[in-house]
Write an enzyme that holds these catalytic residues in place. Structure first.
Site, mmCIF file in Angstrom:
data_model
loop_
_atom_site.group_PDB
_atom_site.id
_atom_site.type_symbol
_atom_site.label_atom_id
_atom_site.label_comp_id
_atom_site.label_asym_id
_atom_site.label_seq_id
_atom_site.Cartn_x
_atom_site.Cartn_y
_atom_site.Cartn_z
ATOM 1 N N HIS A 182 -1.594 24.685 33.006
ATOM 2 C CA HIS A 182 -0.620 23.846 33.459
ATOM 3 C C HIS A 182 -0.155 22.870 32.442
ATOM 4 C CE1 HIS A 182 0.357 19.639 34.839
ATOM 5 N NE2 HIS A 182 0.910 20.228 35.847
ATOM 6 N N ASN A 183 -1.137 22.189 31.705
ATOM 7 C CA ASN A 183 -0.776 21.297 30.792
ATOM 8 C C ASN A 183 -0.019 21.998 29.524
ATOM 9 O OD1 ASN A 183 -2.400 19.793 32.455
ATOM 10 N ND2 ASN A 183 -3.244 18.697 30.705
ATOM 11 N N SER A 222 -3.573 16.996 38.471
ATOM 12 C CA SER A 222 -2.704 16.636 37.820
ATOM 13 C C SER A 222 -1.770 15.882 38.545
ATOM 14 C CB SER A 222 -1.716 17.957 37.505
ATOM 15 O OG SER A 222 -0.714 17.588 36.885
ATOM 16 N N GLU A 242 3.135 22.483 30.566
ATOM 17 C CA GLU A 242 3.873 21.014 30.374
ATOM 18 C C GLU A 242 4.462 20.572 28.987
ATOM 19 O OE1 GLU A 242 1.321 17.986 32.187
ATOM 20 O OE2 GLU A 242 1.772 16.709 30.348
ATOM 21 N N LYS A 290 -5.607 24.519 35.307
ATOM 22 C CA LYS A 290 -5.166 22.975 35.053
ATOM 23 C C LYS A 290 -5.060 23.082 33.401
ATOM 24 C CE LYS A 290 -4.654 18.682 35.141
ATOM 25 N NZ LYS A 290 -4.641 17.802 33.731
HETATM 26 P P1 NBP Z 1 -11.253 7.579 31.046
HETATM 27 O O1 NBP Z 1 -11.301 8.910 30.627
HETATM 28 O O2 NBP Z 1 -10.766 6.435 30.331
HETATM 29 O O3 NBP Z 1 -12.791 7.038 31.154
HETATM 30 C C1 NBP Z 1 -13.488 5.975 31.575
HETATM 31 C C2 NBP Z 1 -14.413 5.850 32.620
HETATM 32 O O4 NBP Z 1 -15.568 6.877 32.291
HETATM 33 C C3 NBP Z 1 -14.998 4.748 32.766
HETATM 34 O O5 NBP Z 1 -15.177 4.674 34.258
HETATM 35 C C4 NBP Z 1 -16.414 4.680 32.068
HETATM 36 O O6 NBP Z 1 -17.266 3.749 32.620
HETATM 37 C C5 NBP Z 1 -16.682 6.113 32.189
HETATM 38 N N1 NBP Z 1 -17.694 6.690 31.780
HETATM 39 C C6 NBP Z 1 -17.665 6.880 30.019
HETATM 40 BR BR1 NBP Z 1 -16.346 6.447 29.069
HETATM 41 N N2 NBP Z 1 -18.845 7.189 29.433
HETATM 42 C C7 NBP Z 1 -19.556 7.291 30.753
HETATM 43 C C8 NBP Z 1 -20.999 7.523 30.825
HETATM 44 N N3 NBP Z 1 -21.690 8.078 29.480
HETATM 45 N N4 NBP Z 1 -21.572 7.510 31.981
HETATM 46 C C9 NBP Z 1 -21.029 7.074 32.837
HETATM 47 N N5 NBP Z 1 -19.534 6.741 32.820
HETATM 48 C C10 NBP Z 1 -19.083 6.881 31.675
HETATM 49 O O7 NBP Z 1 -10.700 7.274 32.313
HETATM 50 P P2 NBP Z 1 -9.355 7.987 33.340
HETATM 51 O O8 NBP Z 1 -8.259 7.926 32.279
HETATM 52 O O9 NBP Z 1 -9.244 7.419 34.734
HETATM 53 O O10 NBP Z 1 -9.689 9.616 33.255
HETATM 54 C C11 NBP Z 1 -10.954 10.310 34.076
HETATM 55 C C12 NBP Z 1 -10.752 11.657 33.741
HETATM 56 O O11 NBP Z 1 -9.383 12.101 34.323
HETATM 57 C C13 NBP Z 1 -10.825 12.233 32.594
HETATM 58 O O12 NBP Z 1 -11.224 13.402 32.536
HETATM 59 C C14 NBP Z 1 -9.286 12.313 32.038
HETATM 60 O O13 NBP Z 1 -9.173 13.459 31.033
HETATM 61 C C15 NBP Z 1 -8.800 12.943 33.563
HETATM 62 N N6 NBP Z 1 -7.439 12.791 33.890
HETATM 63 C C16 NBP Z 1 -6.711 11.609 33.243
HETATM 64 C C17 NBP Z 1 -5.341 11.489 33.664
HETATM 65 C C18 NBP Z 1 -4.680 10.464 33.379
HETATM 66 O O14 NBP Z 1 -3.453 10.379 33.639
HETATM 67 N N7 NBP Z 1 -5.384 9.340 32.786
HETATM 68 C C19 NBP Z 1 -4.672 12.740 34.429
HETATM 69 C C20 NBP Z 1 -5.451 13.798 34.846
HETATM 70 C C21 NBP Z 1 -6.888 13.760 34.319
HETATM 71 P P3 NBP Z 1 -17.448 2.565 32.027
HETATM 72 O O15 NBP Z 1 -16.486 1.358 32.906
HETATM 73 O O16 NBP Z 1 -18.812 1.966 32.465
HETATM 74 O O17 NBP Z 1 -17.068 2.377 30.668
#
Ligand code: NBP
Length: 471
Positions: free
Chosen positions: A185-186, A128, A189, A182
């Site tokens: 936690h959400n 988080s 939130e 987690k």
């Molecule tokens: P995203 O959730 O937007 O995912 C994008 C990434 O996933 C890219 O690297 C993409 O690769 C890859 N991907 C996908 Br889509 N399908 C795939 C597949 N079949 N094989 C391999 N790679 C794949 O990214 P994020 O916002 O950085 O979040 C990542 C994780 O962290 C998520 O689970 C999210 O819930 C969690 N999270 C996010 C936040 C936040 O604030 N954003 C906070 C806490 C947790 P590509 O470039 O090839 O499409």
């Protein structure tokens, strides 16, 4: 040199985690399905640390020291499963696969069991703190085998936020424990944000401007409401576009990604009452339910005006309502963790949960230090029963009731404050009207009841002579 850790997925979260590891002197292997993103990453951040940018998963795996520590940061769900499937044939005994995404804990349990079968460790780590947390120090909630934590823990603790010199990262328990914590936690939130929104709504109805309310939140952030969400509320309320408060031009339809909904769904299954979190999820759904809201525009009621003689007194009362409701939401969330922990045999240490939520994460708050202390060494059935908390709730409750009454009287909805107060009054009631519910169930369904004055299970012959029989 071989990399100490590898990150798969270079969207915002993965990139920032990889940079965080590198900034603390670790060599980090990085891989992304779309190679162009890996190249962009190297061009943008390659100079900031030691990275091994791998164009293929094979090269990524080969770049890691053993046991390998691979952190998956891709889209939760199918993305995570796809990556795991490709990784399994490339890894070797005792390598550790970490899912840092927002996975459902049941998925984590399934994946952990599958990887254990093939001699690999799977760690579901809740992370988080959003983008900034990932880069500078998030709160990390890892679950998995204790052996895997022994190898992985120091790395995760190194990149986590620190409070009083202690890392905001601790082993939560086996399999899905980390992702469960987690998720809750959400859920908390969601409740925190709903209470804040209600406080804003009530103060607005009392004639205060966004800027004045921003100042109120800035004041509240000094003292026992001190928290990240209160702090950023002050900033959001202070923001203007073309001379108008931004908050007044933002569309009033709150969205959600699903972790709040999961918290409530699972709470229903576990039988744990988390009505503040449920109301918060429903409040978002209601806000986005355009057809319902449009069809309801003709309904009558007070005009949302709260007239006050003493604005300072109202501000203080709202503060008490916000603090008390927040305590109830934490109590409910922690109760849910406790209950799941017993059901799944995780043995989650609630005091540790509160400790690692003190920094890095979205719900970080001064209150969490107090919660950490209350649970340290005490097996509390509920946070509300901790003597110092109970005393403070007792001192706040008149103001809390006043706020709910005033809001209700003016037609300002306060589902979060009201739900929290109803819960407080329900759990402290010596006797509840559940007795009548049992009577009704017995009447129409012969569902039986128990009595307070003698042991046994009873049924009244409602359609016969109405005498009572023991079952
Ligand atoms: P995203 O959730 O937007 O995912 C994008 C990434 O996933 C890219 O690297 C993409 O690769 C890859 N991907 C996908 Br889509 N399908 C795939 C597949 N079949 N094989 C391999 N790679 C794949 O990214 P994020 O916002 O950085 O979040 C990542 C994780 O962290 C998520 O689970 C999210 O819930 C969690 N999270 C996010 C936040 C936040 O604030 N954003 C906070 C806490 C947790 P590509 O470039 O090839 O499409």
């Amino acid at each position: 040199p071989l990399a100490q850790v590898g990150v798969i997925g270079l969207a915002v979260m993965g990139s920032n985690l990889a940079r965080n590891f590198a900034s603390r002197g670790h060599t980090v292997a990085v891989y992304n399905r779309t190679v162009a993103k890996t190249e962009t990453f190297s061009a943008d951040f390659g100079q900031d640390g030691t990275f091994v940018a791998a164009p293929t998963l094979e090269e990524f795996v080969a770049a890691l020291e053993r046991p390998r520590k691979v952190i998956i940061m891709v889209q939760a769900g199918a993305g995570t499963d796809a990556v795991i499937e490709q990784l399994i044939p490339l890894l070797e005994q005792d390598d550790i696969v970490v899912d840092g995404g927002n996975a459902h804990y049941e998925d984590t349990r399934r994946r952990e069991a599958a990887l254990r079968e093939v001699g690999l460790h799977f760690v579901g780590a809740g992370i988080s703190g959003g983008e900034e947390g990932a880069l500078l120090g998030p709160s990390i909630m890892p679950g998995g085998s204790p052996e895997s934590y022994a190898a992985l823990g120091p790395l995760l603790e190194d990149i986590s936020a620190k409070v009083d010199g202690e890392p905001c990262c601790a082993y939560m328990g086996t399999d899905g424990a980390g992702h469960f914590v987690k998720m809750v936690h959400n859920g908390i939130e969601y409740a925190d944000m709903q209470f804040i929104a209600e406080a804003y709504d009530i103060l607005t109805a009392a004639g205060m401007t966004a800027r004045e309310i921003s100042d109120v939140f800035r004041q509240w952030n000094i003292g026992d409401l001190d928290s990240y969400l209160i702090e950023i509320t002050s900033e959001v309320l202070d923001q203007e576009v073309d001379g108008t408060p931004l908050v007044e031009v933002i569309m009033d339809q709150a969205e959600q990604k699903g972790t709040g909904r999961w918290t409530v769904q699972i709470a229903l299954e576990l039988g744990v009452p988390v009505n503040t979190i449920a109301e918060s999820v429903f409040a978002r759904s209601t806000s986005g339910h355009s057809a319902l809201r449009e069809a309801s525009q003709g309904l009558t009621g007070p005009d949302r005006t709260i007239s006050v003689d003493d604005r300072t007194a109202l501000v203080d009362a709202v503060r008490a309502a916000l603090w008390s409701s927040k305590v109830v939401a934490y109590a409910q969330g922690l109760d849910q963790i406790r209950t799941a922990s017993a059901q799944y045999g995780w043995d989650v240490n609630i005091s540790e949960v509160a400790r690692i939520w003190r920094g890095g994460c979205i719900i970080r708050a001064k209150l969490l230090e107090r919660i950490r202390q209350e649970y340290a060494g005490a097996n509390l059935a509920t946070l509300l029963a901790a003597p110092s908390v109970a005393a403070d709730l007792g001192n706040s409750q008149d103001a809390w009731r006043h706020v709910v009454a005033v809001a209700t009287g003016a037609g300002v909805p306060a589902p979060g404050f009201s739900a929290a107060l109803a819960y407080y009054d329900t759990v402290r009631s010596e006797r509840l009207p559940a007795s009548l519910v049992q009577g009704l169930r017995d009447f129409f369904g012969a569902h039986t009841y128990q009595r307070i004055d003698k042991p046994g299970t009873f049924h009244t012959l409602w359609s016969g002579d109405r005498s009572e029989v023991e079952i």
